[in-house]
Write an enzyme that holds these catalytic residues in place. Structure first.
Site, PDB file in Angstrom:
ATOM      1  N   ASP A 152       0.003   1.004  -2.339  1.00  0.00           N
ATOM      2  CA  ASP A 152      -1.013   0.464  -3.498  1.00  0.00           C
ATOM      3  C   ASP A 152      -0.259  -0.256  -4.117  1.00  0.00           C
ATOM      4  OD1 ASP A 152      -3.613  -1.145  -3.959  1.00  0.00           O
ATOM      5  OD2 ASP A 152      -3.922   0.651  -5.316  1.00  0.00           O
ATOM      6  N   TYR A 210      -5.667  -3.483  -6.520  1.00  0.00           N
ATOM      7  CA  TYR A 210      -6.672  -3.338  -5.374  1.00  0.00           C
ATOM      8  C   TYR A 210      -6.657  -4.006  -4.111  1.00  0.00           C
ATOM      9  CZ  TYR A 210      -9.277  -4.676  -9.210  1.00  0.00           C
ATOM     10  OH  TYR A 210     -10.098  -4.356 -10.869  1.00  0.00           O
ATOM     11  N   HIS A 211      -5.069  -2.860  -3.536  1.00  0.00           N
ATOM     12  CA  HIS A 211      -4.761  -3.688  -2.020  1.00  0.00           C
ATOM     13  C   HIS A 211      -3.585  -2.473  -1.325  1.00  0.00           C
ATOM     14  CE1 HIS A 211      -2.941  -6.977  -4.233  1.00  0.00           C
ATOM     15  NE2 HIS A 211      -4.166  -6.848  -4.594  1.00  0.00           N
ATOM     16  N   PRO A 212      -4.682  -1.518  -0.976  1.00  0.00           N
ATOM     17  CA  PRO A 212      -4.277  -0.202   0.019  1.00  0.00           C
ATOM     18  C   PRO A 212      -3.892  -0.531   1.587  1.00  0.00           C
ATOM     19  CG  PRO A 212      -6.819   0.088  -0.097  1.00  0.00           C
ATOM     20  CD  PRO A 212      -6.265  -1.314  -1.261  1.00  0.00           C
TER      21      PRO A 212
END
Length: 532
Positions: free
Chosen positions: A297, A467-469
Protein backbone atom coordinates in the site's frame (compact mmCIF):
# COMPACT_ATOMS: atom_id res chain seq x y z
CA UNK A 1 -38.27 -26.68 -7.74
CA UNK A 2 -34.69 -25.36 -7.54
CA UNK A 3 -34.28 -21.75 -6.55
CA UNK A 4 -30.83 -21.65 -8.15
CA UNK A 5 -30.16 -18.98 -10.77
CA UNK A 6 -27.93 -19.90 -13.68
CA UNK A 7 -25.58 -17.51 -15.46
CA UNK A 8 -22.58 -17.81 -17.70
CA UNK A 9 -20.53 -15.50 -15.46
CA UNK A 10 -20.98 -14.55 -11.83
CA UNK A 11 -18.93 -11.47 -10.90
CA UNK A 12 -18.38 -10.82 -7.18
CA UNK A 13 -17.93 -7.11 -6.45
CA UNK A 14 -19.10 -4.04 -8.40
CA UNK A 15 -16.00 -1.91 -7.91
CA UNK A 16 -13.74 -0.51 -10.60
CA UNK A 17 -12.98 -3.94 -12.09
CA UNK A 18 -16.40 -5.51 -11.60
CA UNK A 19 -18.18 -2.68 -13.40
CA UNK A 20 -15.85 -3.03 -16.39
CA UNK A 21 -16.33 -6.79 -16.59
CA UNK A 22 -20.10 -6.65 -16.24
CA UNK A 23 -20.37 -4.11 -19.04
CA UNK A 24 -17.91 -5.79 -21.41
CA UNK A 25 -19.05 -9.39 -20.93
CA UNK A 26 -22.73 -8.49 -21.27
CA UNK A 27 -22.07 -6.87 -24.67
CA UNK A 28 -22.69 -10.36 -26.04
CA UNK A 29 -26.50 -10.81 -25.78
CA UNK A 30 -26.05 -14.59 -25.73
CA UNK A 31 -24.15 -14.38 -22.44
CA UNK A 32 -25.91 -14.10 -19.07
CA UNK A 33 -24.04 -12.13 -16.41
CA UNK A 34 -24.72 -11.61 -12.69
CA UNK A 35 -22.96 -8.79 -10.86
CA UNK A 36 -23.16 -9.27 -7.09
CA UNK A 37 -22.45 -6.28 -4.82
CA UNK A 38 -22.70 -6.35 -1.04
CA UNK A 39 -23.20 -2.59 -0.72
CA UNK A 40 -26.16 -0.37 -1.62
CA UNK A 41 -26.78 1.42 -4.91
CA UNK A 42 -24.79 4.61 -5.50
CA UNK A 43 -27.63 7.08 -4.92
CA UNK A 44 -26.21 9.23 -2.13
CA UNK A 45 -25.87 12.86 -3.36
CA UNK A 46 -22.39 13.28 -1.85
CA UNK A 47 -21.08 10.71 -4.34
CA UNK A 48 -21.61 13.23 -7.15
CA UNK A 49 -19.94 16.17 -5.35
CA UNK A 50 -16.17 15.85 -5.77
CA UNK A 51 -15.09 17.79 -2.67
CA UNK A 52 -17.55 15.86 -0.49
CA UNK A 53 -15.82 12.49 -0.72
CA UNK A 54 -14.69 12.48 2.96
CA UNK A 55 -18.36 12.67 3.96
CA UNK A 56 -18.76 9.14 2.56
CA UNK A 57 -16.16 7.69 4.92
CA UNK A 58 -17.50 5.60 7.81
CA UNK A 59 -20.97 5.42 6.26
CA UNK A 60 -22.80 2.42 4.73
CA UNK A 61 -20.90 3.26 1.51
CA UNK A 62 -17.59 2.38 3.17
CA UNK A 63 -16.30 -0.98 4.45
CA UNK A 64 -14.66 1.00 7.30
CA UNK A 65 -11.72 -1.37 7.82
CA UNK A 66 -8.94 -0.98 10.37
CA UNK A 67 -5.48 -2.48 10.23
CA UNK A 68 -3.70 -4.49 12.85
CA UNK A 69 -1.51 -2.46 15.19
CA UNK A 70 1.53 -1.31 13.22
CA UNK A 71 4.71 -1.78 15.23
CA UNK A 72 6.67 0.68 13.06
CA UNK A 73 3.90 3.31 13.34
CA UNK A 74 3.81 3.63 17.12
CA UNK A 75 1.50 0.65 17.46
CA UNK A 76 -1.37 2.49 15.77
CA UNK A 77 -4.33 0.85 14.07
CA UNK A 78 -4.96 2.72 10.81
CA UNK A 79 -8.35 3.41 9.29
CA UNK A 80 -8.75 1.98 5.77
CA UNK A 81 -11.81 3.19 3.85
CA UNK A 82 -12.89 1.04 0.90
CA UNK A 83 -15.89 1.62 -1.36
CA UNK A 84 -19.01 -0.39 -0.51
CA UNK A 85 -21.43 0.52 -3.29
CA UNK A 86 -21.78 0.34 -7.06
CA UNK A 87 -18.50 1.70 -8.41
CA UNK A 88 -16.64 0.57 -5.30
CA UNK A 89 -13.81 2.89 -4.31
CA UNK A 90 -14.24 4.86 -7.55
CA UNK A 91 -17.44 6.19 -5.94
CA UNK A 92 -15.71 7.47 -2.78
CA UNK A 93 -12.15 8.32 -3.88
CA UNK A 94 -10.43 11.57 -4.85
CA UNK A 95 -10.97 10.82 -8.57
CA UNK A 96 -7.28 11.03 -9.53
CA UNK A 97 -6.59 9.33 -12.87
CA UNK A 98 -2.89 8.44 -12.64
CA UNK A 99 -1.67 5.50 -14.68
CA UNK A 100 1.81 5.19 -13.20
CA UNK A 101 5.25 4.84 -14.77
CA UNK A 102 6.34 2.73 -17.72
CA UNK A 103 8.70 0.80 -15.41
CA UNK A 104 5.74 -0.37 -13.30
CA UNK A 105 4.23 -2.36 -16.13
CA UNK A 106 7.54 -3.60 -17.48
CA UNK A 107 8.01 -5.08 -13.99
CA UNK A 108 4.60 -6.72 -14.34
CA UNK A 109 5.82 -8.11 -17.67
CA UNK A 110 8.83 -9.65 -15.97
CA UNK A 111 6.55 -11.29 -13.38
CA UNK A 112 3.66 -12.41 -15.56
CA UNK A 113 4.82 -12.34 -19.18
CA UNK A 114 5.40 -9.74 -21.90
CA UNK A 115 1.68 -9.26 -22.52
CA UNK A 116 1.61 -7.27 -19.25
CA UNK A 117 4.50 -4.97 -20.16
CA UNK A 118 3.89 -1.26 -20.73
CA UNK A 119 3.71 -1.28 -24.53
CA UNK A 120 1.24 -4.17 -24.52
CA UNK A 121 -0.84 -2.88 -21.61
CA UNK A 122 -1.05 0.84 -22.49
CA UNK A 123 -3.82 0.44 -25.13
CA UNK A 124 -6.21 -0.75 -22.41
CA UNK A 125 -5.93 2.62 -20.69
CA UNK A 126 -6.90 4.31 -23.93
CA UNK A 127 -9.83 1.93 -24.37
CA UNK A 128 -11.24 3.17 -21.05
CA UNK A 129 -10.56 6.89 -21.42
CA UNK A 130 -12.57 9.81 -22.79
CA UNK A 131 -10.37 12.89 -22.42
CA UNK A 132 -12.27 16.18 -22.29
CA UNK A 133 -9.37 18.61 -21.96
CA UNK A 134 -8.53 19.20 -25.62
CA UNK A 135 -5.27 18.41 -27.38
CA UNK A 136 -1.99 18.93 -25.54
CA UNK A 137 1.30 20.08 -26.94
CA UNK A 138 1.48 16.81 -28.86
CA UNK A 139 -1.45 17.95 -30.99
CA UNK A 140 -4.58 15.89 -31.59
CA UNK A 141 -2.87 12.70 -30.48
CA UNK A 142 -3.15 13.15 -26.73
CA UNK A 143 -1.79 10.39 -24.53
CA UNK A 144 -5.42 9.71 -23.61
CA UNK A 145 -8.14 7.78 -25.37
CA UNK A 146 -10.98 9.84 -26.77
CA UNK A 147 -14.09 7.64 -26.85
CA UNK A 148 -13.95 5.33 -23.84
CA UNK A 149 -16.56 5.07 -21.07
CA UNK A 150 -14.60 7.01 -18.41
CA UNK A 151 -14.46 10.78 -18.65
CA UNK A 152 -11.07 12.26 -17.76
CA UNK A 153 -11.03 16.01 -17.19
CA UNK A 154 -8.58 18.71 -16.10
CA UNK A 155 -9.48 20.47 -12.82
CA UNK A 156 -12.41 22.83 -13.34
CA UNK A 157 -11.68 25.40 -10.61
CA UNK A 158 -8.00 25.31 -9.72
CA UNK A 159 -7.36 27.10 -6.42
CA UNK A 160 -4.90 30.03 -6.67
CA UNK A 161 -2.62 28.38 -4.11
CA UNK A 162 -2.50 25.28 -6.32
CA UNK A 163 -1.21 27.51 -9.10
CA UNK A 164 1.44 28.73 -6.65
CA UNK A 165 2.42 25.10 -5.93
CA UNK A 166 2.92 24.54 -9.66
CA UNK A 167 5.04 27.69 -9.76
CA UNK A 168 7.09 26.38 -6.84
CA UNK A 169 7.75 23.13 -8.70
CA UNK A 170 8.80 25.14 -11.76
CA UNK A 171 11.13 27.30 -9.65
CA UNK A 172 12.69 24.15 -8.20
CA UNK A 173 13.63 22.94 -11.68
CA UNK A 174 11.17 20.07 -11.82
CA UNK A 175 9.96 18.95 -15.23
CA UNK A 176 6.63 20.44 -16.29
CA UNK A 177 4.47 17.71 -17.80
CA UNK A 178 2.27 18.38 -20.81
CA UNK A 179 0.23 15.31 -19.83
CA UNK A 180 0.55 13.70 -16.41
CA UNK A 181 0.01 10.24 -17.88
CA UNK A 182 3.02 10.22 -20.16
CA UNK A 183 5.05 6.96 -20.04
CA UNK A 184 7.58 8.70 -17.77
CA UNK A 185 5.57 10.92 -15.43
CA UNK A 186 8.57 12.35 -13.58
CA UNK A 187 7.55 15.96 -13.05
CA UNK A 188 4.57 18.07 -12.00
CA UNK A 189 1.08 18.74 -13.27
CA UNK A 190 -2.48 19.57 -12.25
CA UNK A 191 -4.35 16.35 -11.47
CA UNK A 192 -6.53 14.81 -14.19
CA UNK A 193 -9.78 13.64 -12.60
CA UNK A 194 -12.69 11.30 -13.26
CA UNK A 195 -15.29 14.02 -13.70
CA UNK A 196 -17.84 15.08 -16.25
CA UNK A 197 -19.08 18.66 -16.13
CA UNK A 198 -17.70 19.08 -12.65
CA UNK A 199 -19.30 15.96 -11.17
CA UNK A 200 -17.75 12.62 -10.20
CA UNK A 201 -17.70 10.03 -12.97
CA UNK A 202 -17.21 6.62 -11.35
CA UNK A 203 -16.76 3.21 -12.94
CA UNK A 204 -20.46 2.66 -12.29
CA UNK A 205 -21.30 5.86 -14.20
CA UNK A 206 -19.08 5.00 -17.15
CA UNK A 207 -19.55 1.26 -17.51
CA UNK A 208 -22.50 0.00 -15.52
CA UNK A 209 -25.22 2.56 -16.08
CA UNK A 210 -25.17 2.35 -19.90
CA UNK A 211 -25.34 -1.46 -19.59
CA UNK A 212 -27.86 -1.87 -16.77
CA UNK A 213 -30.94 -2.15 -19.00
CA UNK A 214 -29.55 -5.14 -20.87
CA UNK A 215 -31.80 -8.14 -20.33
CA UNK A 216 -28.76 -10.42 -19.95
CA UNK A 217 -27.20 -8.42 -17.09
CA UNK A 218 -28.55 -8.80 -13.54
CA UNK A 219 -27.18 -6.39 -10.92
CA UNK A 220 -27.73 -7.58 -7.35
CA UNK A 221 -27.02 -5.10 -4.56
CA UNK A 222 -26.92 -5.62 -0.77
CA UNK A 223 -26.05 -9.24 -1.50
CA UNK A 224 -22.95 -10.34 0.45
CA UNK A 225 -21.27 -13.38 -1.08
CA UNK A 226 -20.53 -15.83 1.73
CA UNK A 227 -18.61 -18.58 -0.02
CA UNK A 228 -17.72 -20.24 -3.27
CA UNK A 229 -19.54 -23.40 -4.26
CA UNK A 230 -17.36 -26.23 -5.59
CA UNK A 231 -17.97 -29.25 -7.78
CA UNK A 232 -14.75 -31.14 -7.15
CA UNK A 233 -11.97 -28.72 -8.10
CA UNK A 234 -14.31 -26.65 -10.26
CA UNK A 235 -15.92 -23.51 -8.83
CA UNK A 236 -19.56 -23.89 -9.76
CA UNK A 237 -21.08 -20.75 -8.24
CA UNK A 238 -21.54 -18.72 -5.07
CA UNK A 239 -23.84 -18.42 -2.08
CA UNK A 240 -24.94 -14.87 -1.24
CA UNK A 241 -27.09 -13.30 1.47
CA UNK A 242 -30.53 -12.24 0.31
CA UNK A 243 -30.36 -14.41 -2.81
CA UNK A 244 -32.46 -17.59 -2.80
CA UNK A 245 -30.55 -20.70 -3.76
CA UNK A 246 -27.20 -20.59 -5.47
CA UNK A 247 -25.86 -18.36 -8.20
CA UNK A 248 -24.55 -20.94 -10.65
CA UNK A 249 -21.83 -20.05 -13.17
CA UNK A 250 -21.78 -22.19 -16.30
CA UNK A 251 -18.45 -20.72 -17.38
CA UNK A 252 -16.69 -18.85 -14.57
CA UNK A 253 -16.91 -17.12 -11.24
CA UNK A 254 -14.86 -13.92 -11.22
CA UNK A 255 -13.73 -12.34 -7.95
CA UNK A 256 -13.52 -8.54 -8.15
CA UNK A 257 -13.90 -7.85 -4.45
CA UNK A 258 -10.59 -6.00 -4.07
CA UNK A 259 -7.31 -6.55 -2.29
CA UNK A 260 -9.10 -7.35 0.97
CA UNK A 261 -12.32 -8.97 -0.18
CA UNK A 262 -10.95 -11.34 -2.83
CA UNK A 263 -8.35 -13.08 -0.65
CA UNK A 264 -10.83 -13.15 2.23
CA UNK A 265 -13.40 -15.00 0.10
CA UNK A 266 -10.78 -17.44 -1.18
CA UNK A 267 -9.65 -18.16 2.36
CA UNK A 268 -13.21 -18.53 3.66
CA UNK A 269 -13.77 -21.09 0.87
CA UNK A 270 -10.69 -23.11 1.82
CA UNK A 271 -8.20 -21.74 -0.72
CA UNK A 272 -5.08 -20.44 0.97
CA UNK A 273 -2.19 -21.20 3.30
CA UNK A 274 -3.13 -24.33 5.29
CA UNK A 275 -1.53 -22.93 8.44
CA UNK A 276 -3.55 -19.71 8.26
CA UNK A 277 -6.74 -21.62 7.48
CA UNK A 278 -6.26 -24.14 10.26
CA UNK A 279 -5.75 -21.41 12.87
CA UNK A 280 -9.02 -19.81 11.71
CA UNK A 281 -10.96 -23.09 11.84
CA UNK A 282 -11.21 -23.43 8.06
CA UNK A 283 -10.67 -26.74 6.28
CA UNK A 284 -8.17 -26.52 3.44
CA UNK A 285 -9.56 -27.36 0.03
CA UNK A 286 -6.72 -26.03 -2.11
CA UNK A 287 -3.26 -25.16 -0.81
CA UNK A 288 -2.21 -21.76 -2.10
CA UNK A 289 0.24 -20.16 0.32
CA UNK A 290 0.37 -16.85 -1.52
CA UNK A 291 -3.29 -15.96 -0.86
CA UNK A 292 -3.34 -12.82 1.26
CA UNK A 293 0.42 -12.28 1.08
CA UNK A 294 2.45 -9.63 -0.79
CA UNK A 295 0.14 -6.88 0.46
CA UNK A 296 1.47 -3.46 -0.48
CA UNK A 297 0.00 0.00 0.00
CA UNK A 298 1.09 3.61 -0.41
CA UNK A 299 1.85 5.22 2.94
CA UNK A 300 1.53 9.02 3.07
CA UNK A 301 2.65 11.72 5.49
CA UNK A 302 0.88 15.10 5.41
CA UNK A 303 3.01 18.23 5.65
CA UNK A 304 0.36 20.69 6.85
CA UNK A 305 0.84 24.46 7.12
CA UNK A 306 -1.37 27.33 8.25
CA UNK A 307 -2.42 29.73 5.52
CA UNK A 308 -2.73 33.46 6.34
CA UNK A 309 -5.06 34.10 3.42
CA UNK A 310 -8.72 32.93 3.53
CA UNK A 311 -8.69 31.39 0.05
CA UNK A 312 -8.36 27.67 0.82
CA UNK A 313 -11.11 25.05 0.65
CA UNK A 314 -11.92 25.57 4.32
CA UNK A 315 -15.55 26.70 4.33
CA UNK A 316 -16.02 25.79 0.66
CA UNK A 317 -19.36 24.12 1.45
CA UNK A 318 -21.13 27.47 1.87
CA UNK A 319 -24.66 27.86 0.53
CA UNK A 320 -23.36 30.07 -2.26
CA UNK A 321 -20.88 27.43 -3.40
CA UNK A 322 -23.50 24.68 -3.14
CA UNK A 323 -25.68 26.79 -5.42
CA UNK A 324 -22.85 27.26 -7.93
CA UNK A 325 -22.25 23.54 -8.00
CA UNK A 326 -25.90 22.56 -8.39
CA UNK A 327 -26.56 25.20 -11.05
CA UNK A 328 -23.68 24.37 -13.35
CA UNK A 329 -21.06 22.10 -11.83
CA UNK A 330 -18.86 25.09 -11.01
CA UNK A 331 -16.91 26.42 -8.06
CA UNK A 332 -14.73 24.94 -5.32
CA UNK A 333 -17.00 21.94 -4.70
CA UNK A 334 -15.75 20.56 -8.03
CA UNK A 335 -12.31 20.26 -6.44
CA UNK A 336 -11.04 16.77 -5.78
CA UNK A 337 -8.95 18.39 -2.96
CA UNK A 338 -5.77 16.76 -4.34
CA UNK A 339 -5.49 19.32 -7.12
CA UNK A 340 -1.87 18.91 -8.27
CA UNK A 341 0.97 16.40 -8.05
CA UNK A 342 4.71 16.12 -8.51
CA UNK A 343 6.50 12.82 -9.02
CA UNK A 344 10.11 13.11 -7.91
CA UNK A 345 13.27 11.08 -7.44
CA UNK A 346 15.00 11.44 -4.10
CA UNK A 347 18.27 9.95 -5.37
CA UNK A 348 20.03 10.79 -8.65
CA UNK A 349 20.69 7.15 -9.57
CA UNK A 350 16.96 6.33 -9.75
CA UNK A 351 15.38 5.90 -13.19
CA UNK A 352 11.81 6.47 -11.98
CA UNK A 353 10.13 8.44 -9.15
CA UNK A 354 10.10 7.06 -5.63
CA UNK A 355 8.03 9.87 -4.05
CA UNK A 356 4.77 11.57 -5.03
CA UNK A 357 3.92 15.01 -3.67
CA UNK A 358 0.19 15.73 -3.65
CA UNK A 359 -0.91 19.31 -3.14
CA UNK A 360 -4.20 20.15 -1.45
CA UNK A 361 -5.34 23.77 -0.87
CA UNK A 362 -6.81 22.61 2.44
CA UNK A 363 -5.59 21.10 5.72
CA UNK A 364 -6.23 17.42 4.96
CA UNK A 365 -6.01 15.81 8.40
CA UNK A 366 -7.64 12.62 9.72
CA UNK A 367 -8.85 11.65 6.22
CA UNK A 368 -10.93 14.82 6.08
CA UNK A 369 -13.23 13.43 8.77
CA UNK A 370 -12.53 16.36 11.08
CA UNK A 371 -13.81 19.57 9.42
CA UNK A 372 -11.03 22.18 9.41
CA UNK A 373 -11.53 25.20 11.63
CA UNK A 374 -8.78 27.31 10.08
CA UNK A 375 -7.23 27.85 6.69
CA UNK A 376 -4.31 25.67 5.74
CA UNK A 377 -2.58 23.78 2.94
CA UNK A 378 -1.16 20.27 2.65
CA UNK A 379 1.58 18.54 0.71
CA UNK A 380 1.07 14.82 1.03
CA UNK A 381 4.35 12.90 0.76
CA UNK A 382 3.70 9.44 -0.66
CA UNK A 383 6.08 6.46 -0.59
CA UNK A 384 5.63 5.06 -4.10
CA UNK A 385 7.72 1.88 -4.06
CA UNK A 386 7.73 0.48 -0.53
CA UNK A 387 9.99 -2.43 0.22
CA UNK A 388 7.71 -3.35 3.12
CA UNK A 389 5.01 -5.97 2.56
CA UNK A 390 2.13 -7.24 4.67
CA UNK A 391 -0.67 -9.78 4.52
CA UNK A 392 -4.36 -10.53 4.93
CA UNK A 393 -5.22 -13.46 7.20
CA UNK A 394 -8.59 -14.83 8.34
CA UNK A 395 -9.65 -14.33 11.93
CA UNK A 396 -12.23 -17.11 11.80
CA UNK A 397 -14.41 -19.12 9.45
CA UNK A 398 -16.71 -17.29 7.08
CA UNK A 399 -16.64 -13.67 5.94
CA UNK A 400 -18.79 -12.18 8.71
CA UNK A 401 -15.73 -10.86 10.52
CA UNK A 402 -13.20 -8.62 8.81
CA UNK A 403 -9.85 -10.34 8.27
CA UNK A 404 -6.64 -9.30 9.96
CA UNK A 405 -5.14 -6.56 7.77
CA UNK A 406 -1.43 -6.12 8.43
CA UNK A 407 0.23 -3.87 5.83
CA UNK A 408 3.61 -4.10 7.58
CA UNK A 409 4.23 -0.39 7.06
CA UNK A 410 7.86 0.77 7.37
CA UNK A 411 9.08 -2.67 8.43
CA UNK A 412 11.78 -2.39 5.75
CA UNK A 413 14.31 0.19 6.94
CA UNK A 414 14.87 1.96 3.58
CA UNK A 415 11.22 3.07 3.53
CA UNK A 416 11.55 5.57 6.39
CA UNK A 417 14.67 7.07 4.80
CA UNK A 418 12.83 7.62 1.52
CA UNK A 419 9.87 9.23 3.27
CA UNK A 420 12.22 11.52 5.19
CA UNK A 421 13.85 12.62 1.93
CA UNK A 422 10.42 13.27 0.43
CA UNK A 423 9.35 15.45 3.35
CA UNK A 424 12.53 17.51 3.00
CA UNK A 425 11.68 18.14 -0.66
CA UNK A 426 8.18 19.26 0.32
CA UNK A 427 9.66 21.63 2.90
CA UNK A 428 11.91 23.15 0.22
CA UNK A 429 8.90 23.86 -1.99
CA UNK A 430 6.98 25.43 0.89
CA UNK A 431 9.90 27.72 1.76
CA UNK A 432 10.31 28.97 -1.81
CA UNK A 433 9.18 32.25 -3.34
CA UNK A 434 5.91 30.94 -4.76
CA UNK A 435 4.40 29.30 -1.67
CA UNK A 436 5.94 31.37 1.14
CA UNK A 437 3.13 34.00 1.02
CA UNK A 438 0.58 31.23 1.70
CA UNK A 439 2.22 29.76 4.81
CA UNK A 440 2.40 31.08 8.36
CA UNK A 441 3.82 28.21 10.35
CA UNK A 442 3.16 24.49 10.79
CA UNK A 443 -0.26 23.03 11.48
CA UNK A 444 -0.56 19.96 13.70
CA UNK A 445 0.39 17.20 13.52
CA UNK A 446 3.29 18.47 11.38
CA UNK A 447 5.95 19.97 13.72
CA UNK A 448 7.64 22.20 11.15
CA UNK A 449 11.29 21.90 10.21
CA UNK A 450 12.97 19.68 12.80
CA UNK A 451 15.95 17.31 12.92
CA UNK A 452 15.75 13.92 11.19
CA UNK A 453 15.20 11.92 14.38
CA UNK A 454 12.25 14.08 15.45
CA UNK A 455 10.80 14.05 11.96
CA UNK A 456 11.10 10.26 11.74
CA UNK A 457 9.17 9.93 15.02
CA UNK A 458 6.50 12.27 13.69
CA UNK A 459 6.19 10.30 10.45
CA UNK A 460 5.74 7.09 12.41
CA UNK A 461 3.11 8.74 14.59
CA UNK A 462 1.08 10.48 11.89
CA UNK A 463 1.35 8.70 8.51
CA UNK A 464 -1.80 7.25 6.98
CA UNK A 465 -2.85 5.13 4.01
CA UNK A 466 -3.31 6.66 0.57
CA UNK A 467 -5.96 3.97 -0.05
CA UNK A 468 -4.08 1.79 -2.57
CA UNK A 469 -3.82 -1.84 -1.30
CA UNK A 470 -2.69 -4.36 -3.93
CA UNK A 471 -0.99 -7.70 -4.41
CA UNK A 472 -2.84 -10.19 -2.21
CA UNK A 473 -3.76 -12.54 -5.10
CA UNK A 474 -0.56 -11.87 -7.01
CA UNK A 475 -0.39 -12.95 -10.64
CA UNK A 476 2.76 -14.44 -12.09
CA UNK A 477 4.35 -17.06 -14.27
CA UNK A 478 5.75 -18.87 -11.24
CA UNK A 479 3.87 -21.66 -9.52
CA UNK A 480 3.93 -19.79 -6.20
CA UNK A 481 1.69 -17.04 -7.59
CA UNK A 482 -2.01 -17.17 -6.68
CA UNK A 483 -3.18 -16.38 -10.21
CA UNK A 484 -1.58 -17.19 -13.55
CA UNK A 485 -0.93 -14.59 -16.29
CA UNK A 486 -4.53 -15.03 -17.48
CA UNK A 487 -5.71 -14.26 -13.90
CA UNK A 488 -7.01 -17.80 -13.33
CA UNK A 489 -6.67 -19.08 -9.76
CA UNK A 490 -4.13 -21.88 -9.60
CA UNK A 491 -5.34 -25.23 -8.30
CA UNK A 492 -8.99 -24.83 -9.31
CA UNK A 493 -10.92 -24.31 -12.53
CA UNK A 494 -13.57 -21.80 -13.59
CA UNK A 495 -12.34 -19.18 -11.11
CA UNK A 496 -10.55 -15.94 -11.88
CA UNK A 497 -9.53 -12.89 -9.87
CA UNK A 498 -9.73 -9.50 -11.60
CA UNK A 499 -8.93 -6.52 -9.36
CA UNK A 500 -5.97 -4.75 -7.74
CA UNK A 501 -5.15 -7.84 -5.70
CA UNK A 502 -3.52 -9.50 -8.74
CA UNK A 503 -0.96 -6.72 -9.28
CA UNK A 504 2.53 -8.21 -8.85
CA UNK A 505 3.90 -4.87 -7.67
CA UNK A 506 2.32 -1.59 -6.62
CA UNK A 507 2.46 1.15 -9.26
CA UNK A 508 4.00 4.60 -9.01
CA UNK A 509 0.62 6.23 -9.22
CA UNK A 510 -2.94 5.55 -8.12
CA UNK A 511 -4.73 2.24 -8.44
CA UNK A 512 -8.07 3.09 -10.06
CA UNK A 513 -6.67 3.61 -13.57
CA UNK A 514 -4.58 0.42 -13.71
CA UNK A 515 -7.43 -1.60 -12.19
CA UNK A 516 -9.78 -0.42 -14.93
CA UNK A 517 -7.22 -1.17 -17.64
CA UNK A 518 -6.53 -4.57 -16.08
CA UNK A 519 -10.24 -5.38 -16.20
CA UNK A 520 -10.44 -4.28 -19.84
CA UNK A 521 -7.65 -6.73 -20.64
CA UNK A 522 -9.25 -9.43 -18.49
CA UNK A 523 -12.51 -9.17 -20.46
CA UNK A 524 -10.54 -10.02 -23.59
CA UNK A 525 -8.84 -12.96 -21.87
CA UNK A 526 -12.17 -14.30 -20.62
CA UNK A 527 -13.81 -14.05 -24.04
CA UNK A 528 -10.80 -15.72 -25.65
CA UNK A 529 -11.03 -18.66 -23.22
CA UNK A 530 -14.75 -19.00 -23.93
CA UNK A 531 -14.07 -19.35 -27.67
CA UNK A 532 -11.68 -22.27 -27.15
Amino acid sequence: MSKDSVYDYVIVGAGSAGCVLAARLSEDPAVRVALVESGPRDRKPEIRIPAAFPKLFKTPYDWDYSTAKQAALDGRELYWPRGHTLGGSSSINAMMWVRGHRDDYDAWGEAAGPEWSYDEFEPYFRRAERWSGGAGASGADSVYGSDGPLWISPPRALNPITTAFLDACRDAGLRELTELNEPDHSGFSPTPVNQRRGRRWSAADGYLKPARRRRNLHILTEARVRRLEFDGTRVAGVIADGVPGKLIARREVILSAGAIGSPQLLQASGVGDPDDLSRAGIETRVESRGVGRHLQDHLAYAVTMRCPQPITLTGADSLANVGRFLAGGRGPLTSNVAEAVAFIRTRPELTAPDIELIFAPAPYVNHGLTPPTEHGITIGVVLLQPESEGRITPKGPGVGTAPLIDPGYLTAEPDIRTLLAGVRRAEELLAGRALAPYTSGPLEPHPGTVDDATLARTIRGASETLYHPVGTCRMGSDEASVTDPALRVRGVTALRVVDASVMPRITRGHTHAPTVALAEKAAELIRADARR
